[in-house]
Design a protein around this motif. Structure first.
Motif, PDB file in Angstrom:
ATOM      1  N   UNK A 144      52.812  56.077 -42.809  1.00 18.02           N
ATOM      2  CA  UNK A 144      51.752  56.817 -43.503  1.00 18.02           C
ATOM      3  C   UNK A 144      50.571  55.906 -43.818  1.00 18.02           C
ATOM      4  N   UNK A 145      50.851  54.670 -44.198  1.00 15.03           N
ATOM      5  CA  UNK A 145      49.771  53.717 -44.486  1.00 15.03           C
ATOM      6  C   UNK A 145      48.988  53.418 -43.219  1.00 15.03           C
ATOM      7  N   UNK A 146      49.677  53.201 -42.130  1.00 11.72           N
ATOM      8  CA  UNK A 146      48.999  52.921 -40.862  1.00 11.72           C
ATOM      9  C   UNK A 146      48.114  54.090 -40.439  1.00 11.72           C
ATOM     10  N   UNK A 147      48.516  55.306 -40.804  1.00 11.51           N
ATOM     11  CA  UNK A 147      47.735  56.494 -40.451  1.00 11.51           C
ATOM     12  C   UNK A 147      46.652  56.799 -41.485  1.00 11.51           C
ATOM     13  N   UNK A 148      46.571  56.010 -42.545  1.00  7.53           N
ATOM     14  CA  UNK A 148      45.536  56.207 -43.552  1.00  7.53           C
ATOM     15  C   UNK A 148      45.776  57.366 -44.494  1.00  7.53           C
ATOM     16  N   UNK A 149      47.038  57.782 -44.643  1.00  5.59           N
ATOM     17  CA  UNK A 149      47.337  58.893 -45.547  1.00  5.59           C
ATOM     18  C   UNK A 149      47.391  58.411 -46.992  1.00  5.59           C
ATOM     19  N   UNK A 150      47.018  59.284 -47.910  1.00  7.74           N
ATOM     20  CA  UNK A 150      47.273  59.011 -49.311  1.00  7.74           C
ATOM     21  C   UNK A 150      48.762  59.182 -49.570  1.00  7.74           C
ATOM     22  N   UNK A 151      49.297  58.378 -50.488  1.00  4.89           N
ATOM     23  CA  UNK A 151      50.733  58.381 -50.729  1.00  4.89           C
ATOM     24  C   UNK A 151      51.006  58.595 -52.209  1.00  4.89           C
ATOM     25  N   UNK A 152      51.722  59.670 -52.516  1.00  7.10           N
ATOM     26  CA  UNK A 152      52.254  59.879 -53.866  1.00  7.10           C
ATOM     27  C   UNK A 152      53.642  59.268 -53.848  1.00  7.10           C
ATOM     28  N   UNK A 153      53.785  58.107 -54.483  1.00  2.97           N
ATOM     29  CA  UNK A 153      54.964  57.278 -54.284  1.00  2.97           C
ATOM     30  C   UNK A 153      56.010  57.499 -55.364  1.00  2.97           C
ATOM     31  N   UNK A 154      57.139  58.097 -54.960  1.00  2.64           N
ATOM     32  CA  UNK A 154      58.283  58.233 -55.858  1.00  2.64           C
ATOM     33  C   UNK A 154      59.455  57.390 -55.381  1.00  2.64           C
ATOM     34  N   UNK A 155      59.320  56.783 -54.213  1.00  8.15           N
ATOM     35  CA  UNK A 155      60.370  55.936 -53.647  1.00  8.15           C
ATOM     36  C   UNK A 155      60.080  54.490 -54.036  1.00  8.15           C
ATOM     37  N   UNK A 156      60.658  54.048 -55.146  1.00 11.57           N
ATOM     38  CA  UNK A 156      60.346  52.712 -55.658  1.00 11.57           C
ATOM     39  C   UNK A 156      60.826  51.611 -54.727  1.00 11.57           C
ATOM     40  N   UNK A 157      61.877  51.901 -53.919  1.00  8.13           N
ATOM     41  CA  UNK A 157      62.428  50.866 -53.058  1.00  8.13           C
ATOM     42  C   UNK A 157      61.434  50.383 -52.010  1.00  8.13           C
ATOM     43  N   UNK A 158      60.430  51.193 -51.665  1.00  8.72           N
ATOM     44  CA  UNK A 158      59.413  50.757 -50.717  1.00  8.72           C
ATOM     45  C   UNK A 158      58.753  49.469 -51.193  1.00  8.72           C
ATOM     46  N   UNK A 159      58.356  49.438 -52.462  1.00 10.80           N
ATOM     47  CA  UNK A 159      57.705  48.244 -53.002  1.00 10.80           C
ATOM     48  C   UNK A 159      58.708  47.200 -53.468  1.00 10.80           C
ATOM     49  N   UNK A 160      59.907  47.621 -53.824  1.00 16.49           N
ATOM     50  CA  UNK A 160      60.938  46.651 -54.194  1.00 16.49           C
ATOM     51  C   UNK A 160      61.305  45.805 -52.977  1.00 16.49           C
ATOM     52  N   UNK A 161      61.588  46.461 -51.871  1.00 18.45           N
ATOM     53  CA  UNK A 161      62.046  45.772 -50.671  1.00 18.45           C
ATOM     54  C   UNK A 161      60.932  44.967 -50.018  1.00 18.45           C
ATOM     55  N   UNK A 162      59.757  45.559 -49.906  1.00 17.62           N
ATOM     56  CA  UNK A 162      58.698  44.959 -49.080  1.00 17.62           C
ATOM     57  C   UNK A 162      57.343  45.030 -49.759  1.00 17.62           C
ATOM     58  N   UNK A 163      57.299  44.720 -51.046  1.00 17.74           N
ATOM     59  CA  UNK A 163      56.059  44.844 -51.798  1.00 17.74           C
ATOM     60  C   UNK A 163      54.924  44.023 -51.242  1.00 17.74           C
ATOM     61  N   UNK A 164      55.214  42.787 -50.832  1.00 18.42           N
ATOM     62  CA  UNK A 164      54.157  41.928 -50.310  1.00 18.42           C
ATOM     63  C   UNK A 164      53.580  42.475 -49.018  1.00 18.42           C
ATOM     64  N   UNK A 165      54.450  42.920 -48.121  1.00 22.85           N
ATOM     65  CA  UNK A 165      54.006  43.499 -46.849  1.00 22.85           C
ATOM     66  C   UNK A 165      53.211  44.773 -47.075  1.00 22.85           C
ATOM     67  N   UNK A 166      53.711  45.655 -47.922  1.00 28.55           N
ATOM     68  CA  UNK A 166      53.063  46.946 -48.145  1.00 28.55           C
ATOM     69  C   UNK A 166      51.691  46.761 -48.790  1.00 28.55           C
ATOM     70  N   UNK A 167      51.586  45.894 -49.783  1.00 29.85           N
ATOM     71  CA  UNK A 167      50.275  45.686 -50.427  1.00 29.85           C
ATOM     72  C   UNK A 167      49.292  45.037 -49.461  1.00 29.85           C
ATOM     73  N   UNK A 168      49.776  44.174 -48.606  1.00 28.00           N
ATOM     74  CA  UNK A 168      48.897  43.569 -47.601  1.00 28.00           C
ATOM     75  C   UNK A 168      48.387  44.638 -46.639  1.00 28.00           C
TER      76      UNK A 168
END
Length: 399
Positions: free
Chosen positions: A121-145
């Protein structure tokens, strides 16, 4: 924007990832309540085919995806005659996140499974309503970059992070002294260690305030959920770990607080109901009028706070260990925890076995300091396999 007679404002098209879970079903409540603002465009479920079919019959999305490929025929036979496209499997879920007819992706799945679709979704430029905390727990540095080079915006749905987000509106983040994340304390807040040794799965699933899925409810009972929220807050708000803390607030009315450099503390209060943060995220931080019950302050004249007891709930310490070490540390913690919680729910291990199982897995796994996506995938698989081996050893008395 200047409006003309020919201007058409269409509803925001939402992909609900995890539509049959607790957050997903409440999201569909909100979509139904504001049909002029929102449209359920894509619905994604894990294995609950019957509920997914019922949701699709009501909301008529363009696409329905069932993760469990064995349920594809059941869903397809029910929905294809209605003109609804049907797909199945992890690859179809990831592909659905980049559809041109989707504006916002609400990620409401539980666990590691939310990572790849969120990245797509990020690669496609979609807005994200994030309820899945594990996305940032597992790969926070990658996702924020990735977010730094994407047009995507992330609006938090977790009640704690939504509260912080709301408290920061109009504020200069450089003046933030501390983020204070509240925790109910779960069902075992007052239990001694001796009592914790005897708790059952049924005991652990009786959360005092919130109605959540089984996995999140167990994470709340161990307080690992709060550790994950500290990690998530670090990446969402760019605040250093030493300025993020948890406090036990049994009433679950204050959802989190922000303390500023001048000593002021802002808090967001509300009933323990996820409709409010979901509505706020879908509405782009606009406050949508609702007829749902509002909080009455006089009903909550006494609000109490306690320091969390990490001697009884040591999982909270994993937050600072993960943030201090960085790299793949949090990925290992999450993977081992998912395996441990699944084993506990099946009665294979005890409640107090969860923490040492995670710690042993963490001590055993190789560490990658600057992981890419493939490193996270490999680490997740390795940690799950090793945690599973530990459980097998424990159940055969060779742990």
């Amino acid at each position: 924007m200047k409006m003309t007679a020919n201007t058409i404002i269409r509803p925001k098209r939402i992909a609900v990832l995890g539509s049959t879970g607790s957050i997903g079903t409440q999201t569909l409540d909100i979509i139904a309540a504001y049909p002029h603002l929102f449209k359920a465009q894509v619905l994604v479920a894990g294995s609950n085919a019957a509920l997914l079919v019922g949701q699709c019959m009501r909301h008529r999305p363009a696409l329905a995806v069932i993760a469990d490929e064995s349920k594809y025929r059941e869903v397809s036979e029910a929905l294809v005659p209605l003109g609804i496209e049907v797909a199945s499997g992890p690859a179809a879920i990831a592909d659905a996140m980049s559809r041109s007819d989707v504006d916002t992706v609400l990620t409401a799945t539980v666990g590691y499974s939310g990572l790849e679709p969120t990245i797509r979704a990020i690669r496609a430029g979609k807005d994200i309503a994030l309820a899945n905390k594990e996305t940032l727990v597992v790969a926070g540095e990658l996702v924020t970059r990735m977010l730094d080079s994407s047009t995507s915006r992330v609006l938090p749905v977790d009640s704690e992070h939504s509260a912080i987000y709301q408290c920061l509106v109009g504020e200069d983040t450089s003046t933030v002294a501390k983020l204070i994340i509240t925790a109910s304390g779960g069902p075992f807040r007052t239990y001694s260690r001796e009592a914790l040794e005897k708790v059952t799965v049924e005991d652990a699933l009786r959360h005092p305030n919130w109605n959540m899925g089984a996995k999140i409810t167990i994470d709340s009972a161990t307080m690992l959920n709060k550790a994950f929220e500290i990690i998530e807050a670090r990446w969402l708000f760019g605040i250093s770990p030493e300025r993020i803390e948890a406090v036990v607030h049994p009433q679950s009315i204050i959802h989190s607080m922000v303390q500023f450099a001048d000593g002021a503390v802002k808090a967001q209060l509300g009933l323990p109901d996820m409709h409010l943060p979901i509505r706020y995220a879908l509405g782009d931080a606009n406050r949508l009028v609702t007829t749902e019950p509002h909080m009455t302050i006089s009903d909550y004249a006494s609000l109490t706070f306690e320091r969390p007891d990490v001697s009884r709930f040591p999982c909270l310490n994993f937050a600072y260990r993960a943030l201090g070490s960085g790299g793949t540390t949090a990925c290992v913690i999450n993977a081992a925890n998912e395996v441990a919680v699944a084993a506990f729910l099946k009665g294979r291990i005890g409640f107090l076995d969860i923490y040492p199982l995670i710690e042993r897995t963490l001590d055993k796994m190789p560490f990658v300091s600057r992981p890419d996506y493939e490193d996270y995938v490999a680490t997740n698989e390795q940690a799950r396999a090793y945690a599973g081996e530990l459980i097998e050893m424990q159940t055969t008395k060779t742990y």
